[in-house]
Design a protein around this motif. Structure first.
Motif, PDB file in Angstrom:
ATOM      1  N   GLY A  46       8.135  -2.079  -1.924  1.00  0.00           N
ATOM      2  CA  GLY A  46       9.240  -1.175  -1.636  1.00  0.00           C
ATOM      3  C   GLY A  46       9.421  -0.137  -2.723  1.00  0.00           C
ATOM      4  N   ASN A  47      10.229   0.857  -2.432  1.00  0.00           N
ATOM      5  CA  ASN A  47      10.504   1.930  -3.375  1.00  0.00           C
ATOM      6  C   ASN A  47      11.482   1.473  -4.459  1.00  0.00           C
ATOM      7  N   ILE A  59       5.761 -12.962  -9.287  1.00  0.00           N
ATOM      8  CA  ILE A  59       6.160 -11.986  -8.273  1.00  0.00           C
ATOM      9  C   ILE A  59       5.651 -10.618  -8.727  1.00  0.00           C
ATOM     10  N   LEU A  60       4.784 -10.034  -7.924  1.00  0.00           N
ATOM     11  CA  LEU A  60       4.294  -8.685  -8.192  1.00  0.00           C
ATOM     12  C   LEU A  60       5.052  -7.715  -7.305  1.00  0.00           C
ATOM     13  N   ALA A  61       5.481  -6.605  -7.884  1.00  0.00           N
ATOM     14  CA  ALA A  61       6.295  -5.656  -7.124  1.00  0.00           C
ATOM     15  C   ALA A  61       5.776  -4.235  -7.299  1.00  0.00           C
ATOM     16  N   GLY A  62       6.033  -3.412  -6.275  1.00  0.00           N
ATOM     17  CA  GLY A  62       5.642  -2.012  -6.362  1.00  0.00           C
ATOM     18  C   GLY A  62       5.694  -1.325  -5.013  1.00  0.00           C
ATOM     19  N   TYR A  63       5.319  -0.038  -5.012  1.00  0.00           N
ATOM     20  CA  TYR A  63       5.275   0.730  -3.762  1.00  0.00           C
ATOM     21  C   TYR A  63       4.326   0.067  -2.769  1.00  0.00           C
ATOM     22  N   ILE A  76       9.672   8.291  -2.352  1.00  0.00           N
ATOM     23  CA  ILE A  76       9.298   7.603  -3.602  1.00  0.00           C
ATOM     24  C   ILE A  76       9.966   8.221  -4.833  1.00  0.00           C
ATOM     25  N   SER A  77      10.581   9.409  -4.667  1.00  0.00           N
ATOM     26  CA  SER A  77      11.258  10.018  -5.826  1.00  0.00           C
ATOM     27  C   SER A  77      12.754   9.710  -5.841  1.00  0.00           C
ATOM     28  N   PHE A  78      13.228   8.981  -4.821  1.00  0.00           N
ATOM     29  CA  PHE A  78      14.643   8.625  -4.745  1.00  0.00           C
ATOM     30  C   PHE A  78      14.811   7.146  -5.071  1.00  0.00           C
ATOM     31  N   SER A  79      15.681   6.844  -6.044  1.00  0.00           N
ATOM     32  CA  SER A  79      15.755   5.455  -6.533  1.00  0.00           C
ATOM     33  C   SER A  79      16.849   4.608  -5.878  1.00  0.00           C
ATOM     34  N   VAL A 106       5.014 -12.253   1.402  1.00  0.00           N
ATOM     35  CA  VAL A 106       5.129 -10.814   1.159  1.00  0.00           C
ATOM     36  C   VAL A 106       6.447 -10.349   1.769  1.00  0.00           C
ATOM     37  N   ILE A 107       7.287  -9.737   0.947  1.00  0.00           N
ATOM     38  CA  ILE A 107       8.597  -9.277   1.425  1.00  0.00           C
ATOM     39  C   ILE A 107       8.692  -7.763   1.287  1.00  0.00           C
ATOM     40  N   GLU A 108       9.018  -7.103   2.384  1.00  0.00           N
ATOM     41  CA  GLU A 108       9.205  -5.646   2.392  1.00  0.00           C
ATOM     42  C   GLU A 108      10.671  -5.334   2.066  1.00  0.00           C
ATOM     43  N   PHE A 109      10.862  -4.372   1.192  1.00  0.00           N
ATOM     44  CA  PHE A 109      12.214  -3.925   0.829  1.00  0.00           C
ATOM     45  C   PHE A 109      12.376  -2.483   1.314  1.00  0.00           C
ATOM     46  N   PRO A 110      12.962  -2.297   2.501  1.00  0.00           N
ATOM     47  CA  PRO A 110      13.085  -0.936   3.041  1.00  0.00           C
ATOM     48  C   PRO A 110      14.089  -0.105   2.251  1.00  0.00           C
ATOM     49  N   ASP A 111      13.947   1.220   2.350  1.00  0.00           N
ATOM     50  CA  ASP A 111      14.929   2.114   1.737  1.00  0.00           C
ATOM     51  C   ASP A 111      16.281   1.909   2.408  1.00  0.00           C
ATOM     52  N   TYR A 112      17.350   2.134   1.659  1.00  0.00           N
ATOM     53  CA  TYR A 112      18.694   2.032   2.226  1.00  0.00           C
ATOM     54  C   TYR A 112      19.014   3.258   3.080  1.00  0.00           C
TER      55      TYR A 112
END
Length: 297
Positions: free
Chosen positions: A80-81, A178-182, A251-254, A203-209
């Motif tokens: 996820g972002n 736990i490895l994390a990233g885009y 990807i530029s919005f946190s 594997v867990i997807e973290f969608p943008d809000y």
């Protein structure tokens, strides 16, 4: 006839929601559920965490009566972002696994490329081993893990990956990686070592809000700090978030981090405004107005 009455009487019990039927021994799940519910969105992640709990618990029951139990690899990948709650969820998982006796401590050790990759031959393996050692009994969380594979064949990042893979196998039940990233970059990362893909069964997807979810996060953060937005400020923030969603690259919005930074900057701006105007009544001390809002470019 009597049996028909009995069946009718029992049906409502079977139809009750799962949460209401959780027996006392599942207190750990109840407690973690309460914490999960306080998180905005992330419905798929919440469901997966409950499934992991059930899987671990049922496997213990199978073991008790002599049934086969598959090796429980609990290493995970979060895709996820930035600012989508990955670190927060990693901490919650640590707490849950301590309560379930899966981990002895449940602490979170955060690492990145600089903590793993050394400057000369042999240095990387040692740094990686040291980091794993700190994480024993808990979780090793490596954000932007794909950066380990950016330097090509001669880069020491590959050595860090190989060392991590070895420790995942040798100390499988002593810590969780736990490895994390885009999302896209993590898919490429999995191709760098033939053993990587199979070692991350979760594997867990973290969608943008969404904008409404971001506004809910803002509301929670403001409440925690004992501030409120004026109506104008709330509207200004919402319009700004819709503008970002339409015009910025995802990807530029946190996400949640952007909201936190905005609130913290705005609180400082409000403090300066109150100081300059020498106004300190309760309503003003509580209220962030539209002119106080400070956004990142």
């Amino acid at each position: 006839n009597n049996s028909r009455k009995q069946i009718t009487k029992e049906l409502p019990l079977q139809q009750e929601p799962f949460e209401k039927q959780i027996p006392p021994q599942h207190q750990a799940l109840k407690e973690i559920e309460e914490e999960l519910e306080s998180l905005v969105g992330m419905e798929e992640m919440k469901k997966i965490i409950k499934q992991i709990y059930a899987w671990i618990y049922v496997n213990k029951k199978r073991e008790e009566i002599g049934l086969k139990v598959g090796r429980q690899a609990l290493h995970m990948m979060f895709k996820g972002n930035p600012g989508t709650g990955k670190t927060t969820v990693a901490r919650l998982i640590g707490k849950l696994f301590v309560k379930m006796n899966v981990l002895s401590k449940g602490h979170l050790i955060e690492g990145e490329r600089a903590d793993l990759v050394g400057e000369y031959i042999g240095h990387t393996a040692q740094k990686t081993r040291d980091l794993v050692k700190k994480a024993i009994g808990g979780i090793l969380f490596i954000d932007e893990a794909y950066s380990l594979g950016r330097g090509g064949e001669k880069d020491f990042g590959k050595e860090a990956i190989d060392t991590l893979v070895k420790h995942m196998e040798d100390k499988q039940h002593e810590f969780i990686l736990i490895l994390a990233g885009y999302s896209k970059e993590m898919e490429y990362f999995l191709t760098l070592n033939p053993g990587l893909h199979s070692r991350f069964p979760i594997v867990i997807e973290f969608p943008d809000y969404t904008v409404p979810q971001l506004m809910e996060i803002a509301s929670i953060m403001m409440r925690e700090r004992e501030y409120v937005f004026s109506k104008d400020a709330e509207q200004k923030l919402q319009n700004h978030l819709y503008f970002i969603k339409e015009n910025w690259s995802p990807i530029s919005f946190s996400n949640g981090r952007y909201i936190r930074n905005t609130i913290e900057k705005s609180i400082r701006t409000q403090a300066m405004r109150l100081l300059m105007n020498d106004v300190y009544d309760r309503a003003e001390l509580l209220t962030i107005r539209s002119q106080d809002l400070q956004f990142d470019d």
